[in-house]
Design an enzyme around this catalytic site. Structure first.
Site, PDB file in Angstrom:
ATOM      1  N   ASP A  36       0.825  -1.214   0.000  1.00  0.00           N
ATOM      2  CA  ASP A  36       0.000   0.000   0.000  1.00  0.00           C
ATOM      3  C   ASP A  36       0.858   1.263   0.000  1.00  0.00           C
ATOM      4  O   ASP A  36       0.373   2.347   0.289  1.00  0.00           O
ATOM      5  CB  ASP A  36      -0.946   0.003   1.213  1.00  0.00           C
ATOM      6  CG  ASP A  36      -0.176   0.007   2.527  1.00  0.00           C
ATOM      7  OD1 ASP A  36       1.080  -0.052   2.481  1.00  0.00           O
ATOM      8  OD2 ASP A  36      -0.801   0.069   3.590  1.00  0.00           O
ATOM      9  N   GLU A  38       3.308   2.184   2.000  1.00  0.00           N
ATOM     10  CA  GLU A  38       3.949   2.579   3.266  1.00  0.00           C
ATOM     11  C   GLU A  38       5.430   2.239   3.231  1.00  0.00           C
ATOM     12  O   GLU A  38       5.813   1.170   2.752  1.00  0.00           O
ATOM     13  CB  GLU A  38       3.321   1.793   4.430  1.00  0.00           C
ATOM     14  CG  GLU A  38       2.235   2.521   5.140  1.00  0.00           C
ATOM     15  CD  GLU A  38       1.689   1.702   6.302  1.00  0.00           C
ATOM     16  OE1 GLU A  38       2.393   0.826   6.828  1.00  0.00           O
ATOM     17  OE2 GLU A  38       0.513   1.944   6.662  1.00  0.00           O
ATOM     18  N   HIS A 129      14.995  28.920   1.655  1.00  0.00           N
ATOM     19  CA  HIS A 129      14.179  29.947   1.002  1.00  0.00           C
ATOM     20  C   HIS A 129      14.161  31.211   1.867  1.00  0.00           C
ATOM     21  O   HIS A 129      14.245  32.322   1.357  1.00  0.00           O
ATOM     22  CB  HIS A 129      12.777  29.397   0.790  1.00  0.00           C
ATOM     23  CG  HIS A 129      11.844  30.381   0.191  1.00  0.00           C
ATOM     24  ND1 HIS A 129      12.032  30.894  -1.061  1.00  0.00           N
ATOM     25  CD2 HIS A 129      10.722  30.966   0.686  1.00  0.00           C
ATOM     26  CE1 HIS A 129      11.065  31.758  -1.317  1.00  0.00           C
ATOM     27  NE2 HIS A 129      10.264  31.821  -0.277  1.00  0.00           N
ATOM     28  N   LYS A 190       8.403  41.652  -7.565  1.00  0.00           N
ATOM     29  CA  LYS A 190       7.545  40.588  -8.125  1.00  0.00           C
ATOM     30  C   LYS A 190       6.286  40.450  -7.289  1.00  0.00           C
ATOM     31  O   LYS A 190       6.367  40.354  -6.068  1.00  0.00           O
ATOM     32  CB  LYS A 190       8.319  39.268  -8.135  1.00  0.00           C
ATOM     33  CG  LYS A 190       7.532  38.069  -8.608  1.00  0.00           C
ATOM     34  CD  LYS A 190       8.425  36.838  -8.758  1.00  0.00           C
ATOM     35  CE  LYS A 190       8.550  36.024  -7.498  1.00  0.00           C
ATOM     36  NZ  LYS A 190       9.310  34.780  -7.648  1.00  0.00           N
ATOM     37  N   ARG A 192       3.053  38.017  -6.699  1.00  0.00           N
ATOM     38  CA  ARG A 192       2.474  36.712  -7.034  1.00  0.00           C
ATOM     39  C   ARG A 192       0.979  36.718  -6.793  1.00  0.00           C
ATOM     40  O   ARG A 192       0.475  37.481  -5.969  1.00  0.00           O
ATOM     41  CB  ARG A 192       3.101  35.624  -6.163  1.00  0.00           C
ATOM     42  CG  ARG A 192       4.458  35.129  -6.648  1.00  0.00           C
ATOM     43  CD  ARG A 192       4.728  33.749  -6.097  1.00  0.00           C
ATOM     44  NE  ARG A 192       6.081  33.288  -6.417  1.00  0.00           N
ATOM     45  CZ  ARG A 192       6.395  32.629  -7.524  1.00  0.00           C
ATOM     46  NH1 ARG A 192       5.475  32.382  -8.444  1.00  0.00           N
ATOM     47  NH2 ARG A 192       7.634  32.211  -7.724  1.00  0.00           N
ATOM     48  N   THR A 223       9.246  26.023 -11.732  1.00  0.00           N
ATOM     49  CA  THR A 223       8.633  26.030 -13.069  1.00  0.00           C
ATOM     50  C   THR A 223       9.489  26.813 -14.064  1.00  0.00           C
ATOM     51  O   THR A 223       9.323  26.690 -15.275  1.00  0.00           O
ATOM     52  CB  THR A 223       7.247  26.714 -13.024  1.00  0.00           C
ATOM     53  OG1 THR A 223       7.429  28.082 -12.636  1.00  0.00           O
ATOM     54  CG2 THR A 223       6.319  26.029 -12.055  1.00  0.00           C
TER      55      THR A 223
HETATM   56  C1  R5P Z   1      10.411  32.592  -4.874  1.00  0.00           C
HETATM   57  O1  R5P Z   1       9.757  32.900  -3.973  1.00  0.00           O
HETATM   58  C2  R5P Z   1      11.617  31.698  -4.918  1.00  0.00           C
HETATM   59  O2  R5P Z   1      12.734  32.310  -4.362  1.00  0.00           O
HETATM   60  C3  R5P Z   1      11.894  31.317  -6.355  1.00  0.00           C
HETATM   61  O3  R5P Z   1      12.097  32.495  -7.097  1.00  0.00           O
HETATM   62  C4  R5P Z   1      10.710  30.581  -6.913  1.00  0.00           C
HETATM   63  O4  R5P Z   1      10.280  29.585  -6.026  1.00  0.00           O
HETATM   64  C5  R5P Z   1      11.036  29.981  -8.246  1.00  0.00           C
HETATM   65  O5  R5P Z   1       9.903  29.298  -8.691  1.00  0.00           O
HETATM   66  P1  R5P Z   1       9.506  29.289 -10.212  1.00  0.00           P
HETATM   67  O6  R5P Z   1      10.700  28.762 -10.970  1.00  0.00           O
HETATM   68  O7  R5P Z   1       8.319  28.381 -10.272  1.00  0.00           O
HETATM   69  O8  R5P Z   1       9.160  30.698 -10.577  1.00  0.00           O
END
Ligand code: R5P
Length: 302
Positions: A36, A38, A129, A190, A192, A223
């Site tokens: 399953d 695990e 991060h 930036k 989001r 991404t």
């Molecule tokens: C943002 O908050 C992080 O530092 C990266 O810039 C982000 O996670 C990159 O993700 P992606 O390639 O999906 O834009």
């Protein structure tokens, strides 16, 4: 002090490189799955009184790799090691370091509690991060940066380089990098969409990038959206070249294609996360990180 190094399944190649640099063989461990799915772990080494290091990147599939780490930790702890250290070249769940919207969970804190509950005495990790995550741990955390592996490349082309902060969260990191090389810094604002994952609403450059080599410094690429949008903007503003560097390459399918076809000229990452051959592309260079981790372990077991 006698030590043993174990590897989880997330990046066995990196664990092998680290153990070779330390002149050791990886400890034997059986990791199998019940029907399953695990996970079932059995340590096949004597660990009593030893310093034990478990190397595991919390990378996709994150939950599977996290669970594996926790169960390996528990199995080792039952063998009464002197010290049990989690080595997370990539610390997943780190972007959920605060409640971005009301009602959200604080995943980074939950993961910190799980790691401690499994019995780990210390954590070694790279390029979090957000450094504030260290505050979620009661155990000591050694936070390393992987960016030094790119430094000689930037030093070689220092003339005309401007370091780019791709978003507010990355400011301290890129500031430290630019100050270390005495290079100017520009900033991308930036925004989001907090209701959708990985969706960027807008970006704006603050600072001079015209006729410059713009070097974006980030913690992780997922991404590729952040880099592709930033590169378009930087080229529009007159940057003659765009280079992106990030410690972690947590590529999802499709990132390889959009990055290769984007205005980013070169992409430099390290191997904290193993990039499978099918996600590698001509603009990508992967720099080895093992020596930074090995030298930290070396200092601890001396
Ligand atoms: C943002 O908050 C992080 O530092 C990266 O810039 C982000 O996670 C990159 O993700 P992606 O390639 O999906 O834009």
């Amino acid at each position: 002090m006698e030590s043993v190094i174990f590897s989880g399944n997330s990046n066995p190649l990196l664990a092998l490189q680290i153990s070779k640099l330390l002149d050791k063989t990886l400890g034997k461990v059986e990791i199998i799955r019940f029907a399953d799915s695990e996970c079932r772990v059995r340590i096949e080494e004597e660990v009593e009184g030893k310093d034990v290091f478990i190397i595991q990147s919390l990378v996709n599939p994150v939950d599977e790799n996290l669970m594996e780490l926790l169960l390996m930790g528990d199995a080792v702890k039952r063998g009464e090691p002197r010290k049990l250290v989690a080595v997370l070249p990539y610390h997943g769940y780190a972007r959920q370091d605060r409640m971005h919207r009301p009602g959200e969970c604080l995943s980074a804190q939950v993961v910190a509690r799980l790691i401690e509950a499994a019995g780990f005495d210390k954590l070694i990790t790279l390029e979090l991060h957000n450094e504030a995550i260290i505050g979620f741990f009661k155990i000591p955390v050694i936070h390393l940066s992987g960016l030094s592996v790119f430094r000689p490349m930037v030093e070689k082309m220092k003339k005309d380089v401007v370091i780019i902060t791709p978003d507010a969260g990355a400011l301290k990191r890129s500031q430290q990098f630019s100050e270390g090389l005495d290079l100017p810094l520009a900033f991308i604002e930036k925004k989001r969409d907090l209701d959708q994952t990985h969706k960027i609403l807008s970006m704006r450059v603050v600072g001079e990038v015209k006729d410059k080599i713009a070097v974006i410094v980030d913690d992780v690429i997922v991404t590729g959206g952040t880099l592709v949008n930033a590169a378009h903007l930087l080229k529009q503003k007159g940057a003659k070249q765009v280079i992106a560097m990030a410690t972690h390459a947590d590529f999802v399918g499709g990132a390889d294609k959009i990055l290769q076809e984007s205005p980013v000229d070169k992409i430099w990452v390290t191997d904290t996360i193993q990039v499978p051959p099918e996600l590698q592309f001509p603009k990508l260079s992967i720099f080895p990180i093992a020596s930074i981790i090995a030298s930290t372990i070396q200092k601890m077991v001396k």
